[in-house]
Design a protein around this motif. Structure first.
Motif, short mmCIF file in Angstrom:
data_model
loop_
_atom_site.label_atom_id
_atom_site.label_comp_id
_atom_site.label_asym_id
_atom_site.label_seq_id
_atom_site.Cartn_x
_atom_site.Cartn_y
_atom_site.Cartn_z
N GLU A 1 0.84 -1.20 0.00
CA GLU A 1 0.00 0.00 0.00
C GLU A 1 0.87 1.26 0.00
O GLU A 1 0.60 2.21 -0.73
CB GLU A 1 -0.91 0.00 1.22
CG GLU A 1 -1.76 1.25 1.36
CD GLU A 1 -2.49 1.32 2.69
OE1 GLU A 1 -3.45 2.10 2.78
OE2 GLU A 1 -2.10 0.61 3.63
N ALA A 2 1.94 1.24 0.80
CA ALA A 2 2.81 2.42 0.89
C ALA A 2 3.49 2.71 -0.44
O ALA A 2 3.59 3.88 -0.86
CB ALA A 2 3.86 2.20 1.99
N LEU B 1 2.40 1.95 -3.45
CA LEU B 1 1.40 2.46 -4.39
C LEU B 1 1.02 3.90 -4.06
O LEU B 1 0.86 4.72 -4.96
CB LEU B 1 0.16 1.57 -4.35
CG LEU B 1 0.33 0.17 -4.96
CD1 LEU B 1 -0.90 -0.68 -4.68
CD2 LEU B 1 0.58 0.26 -6.47
N ARG B 2 0.90 4.20 -2.77
CA ARG B 2 0.57 5.58 -2.39
C ARG B 2 1.67 6.54 -2.83
O ARG B 2 1.39 7.62 -3.37
CB ARG B 2 0.37 5.67 -0.88
CG ARG B 2 -0.11 7.04 -0.41
CD ARG B 2 -0.12 7.20 1.09
NE ARG B 2 -0.92 6.17 1.73
CZ ARG B 2 -0.42 5.18 2.47
NH1 ARG B 2 0.90 5.10 2.63
NH2 ARG B 2 -1.20 4.30 3.03
N ASP B 3 2.93 6.15 -2.61
CA ASP B 3 4.04 7.01 -3.02
C ASP B 3 4.09 7.16 -4.53
O ASP B 3 4.39 8.24 -5.05
CB ASP B 3 5.36 6.42 -2.51
CG ASP B 3 5.49 6.51 -0.99
OD1 ASP B 3 4.71 7.25 -0.37
OD2 ASP B 3 6.38 5.82 -0.44
N ILE C 1 1.56 6.96 -6.69
CA ILE C 1 0.46 7.82 -7.13
C ILE C 1 0.78 9.28 -6.81
O ILE C 1 0.56 10.19 -7.62
CB ILE C 1 -0.86 7.38 -6.46
CG1 ILE C 1 -1.28 5.99 -6.98
CG2 ILE C 1 -1.97 8.40 -6.70
CD1 ILE C 1 -2.42 5.36 -6.20
N CYS C 2 1.32 9.51 -5.61
CA CYS C 2 1.68 10.87 -5.20
C CYS C 2 2.77 11.43 -6.12
O CYS C 2 2.70 12.60 -6.56
CB CYS C 2 2.15 10.86 -3.75
SG CYS C 2 2.59 12.49 -3.09
N GLU D 1 -9.04 -5.04 3.24
CA GLU D 1 -8.36 -3.78 2.92
C GLU D 1 -9.18 -2.91 1.97
O GLU D 1 -8.68 -1.89 1.48
CB GLU D 1 -6.99 -4.06 2.28
CG GLU D 1 -6.21 -5.21 2.86
CD GLU D 1 -6.02 -5.12 4.36
OE1 GLU D 1 -5.96 -3.98 4.88
OE2 GLU D 1 -5.94 -6.16 5.02
N ARG E 1 -9.19 0.92 2.43
CA ARG E 1 -7.88 1.54 2.17
C ARG E 1 -7.60 1.60 0.67
O ARG E 1 -7.03 2.58 0.17
CB ARG E 1 -6.79 0.77 2.91
CG ARG E 1 -7.02 0.74 4.41
CD ARG E 1 -6.14 -0.24 5.14
NE ARG E 1 -4.76 0.21 5.26
CZ ARG E 1 -3.97 -0.12 6.27
NH1 ARG E 1 -4.43 -0.88 7.26
NH2 ARG E 1 -2.73 0.31 6.31
N MET E 2 -8.00 0.57 -0.06
CA MET E 2 -7.83 0.59 -1.50
C MET E 2 -8.75 1.64 -2.14
O MET E 2 -8.37 2.32 -3.08
CB MET E 2 -8.10 -0.80 -2.08
CG MET E 2 -7.05 -1.83 -1.69
SD MET E 2 -7.19 -3.41 -2.54
CE MET E 2 -8.65 -4.11 -1.72
N LEU F 1 -7.26 5.01 -1.81
CA LEU F 1 -6.15 5.22 -2.74
C LEU F 1 -6.63 5.57 -4.15
O LEU F 1 -5.84 5.99 -4.98
CB LEU F 1 -5.29 3.96 -2.82
CG LEU F 1 -4.17 3.79 -1.80
CD1 LEU F 1 -3.44 2.47 -2.05
CD2 LEU F 1 -3.18 4.94 -1.85
N TRP G 1 0.79 -6.46 1.23
CA TRP G 1 0.07 -5.18 1.30
C TRP G 1 0.64 -4.28 2.39
O TRP G 1 0.62 -3.06 2.28
CB TRP G 1 -1.42 -5.44 1.55
CG TRP G 1 -2.25 -4.20 1.61
CD1 TRP G 1 -2.80 -3.64 2.72
CD2 TRP G 1 -2.64 -3.36 0.52
NE1 TRP G 1 -3.51 -2.50 2.40
CE2 TRP G 1 -3.43 -2.31 1.05
CE3 TRP G 1 -2.41 -3.39 -0.86
CZ2 TRP G 1 -3.97 -1.31 0.26
CZ3 TRP G 1 -2.95 -2.38 -1.65
CH2 TRP G 1 -3.73 -1.36 -1.09
#
Length: 296
Positions: free
Chosen positions: A144-145, A147-149, A151-152, A233, A236-237, A240, A281
């Motif tokens: 998750e981390a 993917l978040r980074d 996307i950011c 999850e 949380r998904m 995102l 994840w």
């Protein structure tokens, strides 16, 4: 979020495969993937058969039909088949090898990028978006981390960002090899395997010396020992901005799996924990169930 049924990873008989897709046509799915991604020796259905099946399913389901290409190209004949697949001009293609990306981009055709393309940062993603990738399935080990980074990073740098489809349920494809592990386990040469994979409709379990499930052997493909399940999850998904969740076919019980995900996306409360592993994840070893390990 939308739901997809990924390509069948195992070697099932022609009739079993046809029956499976006939049942999937009536399920609440938004995309259905077909095609052989593991081994070209699995000839129960030819490329023409897969394309014909996709055409037939169009009249039975509103789901988008996608044909997936091979993840490991080992022979000129496989490259020729891949070229024909990419040039079909009718059914969307999932590229699981950069050769497919080349063929599709050269023709100006939009495509899905599969999990075996090994994309891990926004700049690599942007390059494939420029080549026509409009949907992306991240490698199964992405957290998750990460993917978040990613996307950011894409948004901050003004980079192309496709729809993201998460591998949310099923045995995780971890590695591919020129060797056929299933044939080797049965003391058969790869070139004369007798299609032994059909004897293992959900792969061959591989245990450690201590008897602990470690991997699942599926021809040249190594899968996780346990089924990954990210249903818990879901919030949380959703936060995102994930567009689609992929469920990978199993020999039995897929209707129940689809129903559980469908109920949650329609507003039912997601479970606090689920059966199956979800370590990746959380940036942990994939075989872990982090709720039990106290890591989440």
């Amino acid at each position: 979020m939308n739901l997809s049924m990924g390509p069948i990873l195992f070697y099932w008989s022609r009739q079993t495969t046809m029956d499976f897709y006939a049942s999937m046509a009536t399920q609440p799915l938004d995309a259905i993937y077909l095609g052989e991604t593991v081994c070209s020796k699995r000839r129960a259905l030819s490329l023409d058969d897969w394309l014909g099946l996709a055409r037939d399913l169009r009249s039975e389901t509103a789901a988008e039909l996608v044909i997936s290409g091979m993840a490991l190209i080992e022979a000129a004949s496989e490259l020729s088949t891949l070229r024909r697949l990419c040039d079909n001009g009718e059914i969307r293609v999932e590229a699981n090898d950069m050769a497919a990306v080349q063929y599709l981009s050269r023709s100006g055709v939009e495509f899905t990028g599969g999990p075996s393309l090994n994309l891990y940062n926004a700049y690599a993603l942007d390059e494939l978006v420029r080549l026509g990738m409009t949907r992306w399935v991240p490698p199964v080990e992405c957290s998750e981390a990460l993917l978040r980074d990613l996307i950011c990073q894409a948004r901050q740098q003004g980079l192309g960002l496709p729809e993201i489809e998460i591998y949310a349920w099923g045995y995780l494809p971890l590695a591919y090899s020129a060797r056929c592990f299933t044939a080797r386990a049965e003391n058969r040469p790869k070139d004369d395997c007798g299609f032994i994979c059909q004897d293992y409709p959900e792969g061959m379990p591989l245990l450690s010396q201590e008897g602990q499930p470690l991997f699942t052997l599926n021809g040249i493909q190594t899968l996780s020992a346990g089924i990954s399940n990210l249903l818990a999850e879901y919030p949380r998904m959703q936060a995102l901005g994930i567009h689609m969740l992929r469920l990978s076919p199993a020999a039995t019980g897929m209707e129940k799996v689809i129903s559980s995900f469908d109920q949650v996306r329609r507003g039912a409360e997601p479970p606090l924990a689920v059966d199956g592993c979800n370590g990746y994840w959380y940036g942990q070893p994939g075989m872990l169930r982090v709720e039990e390990a106290g890591l989440c």
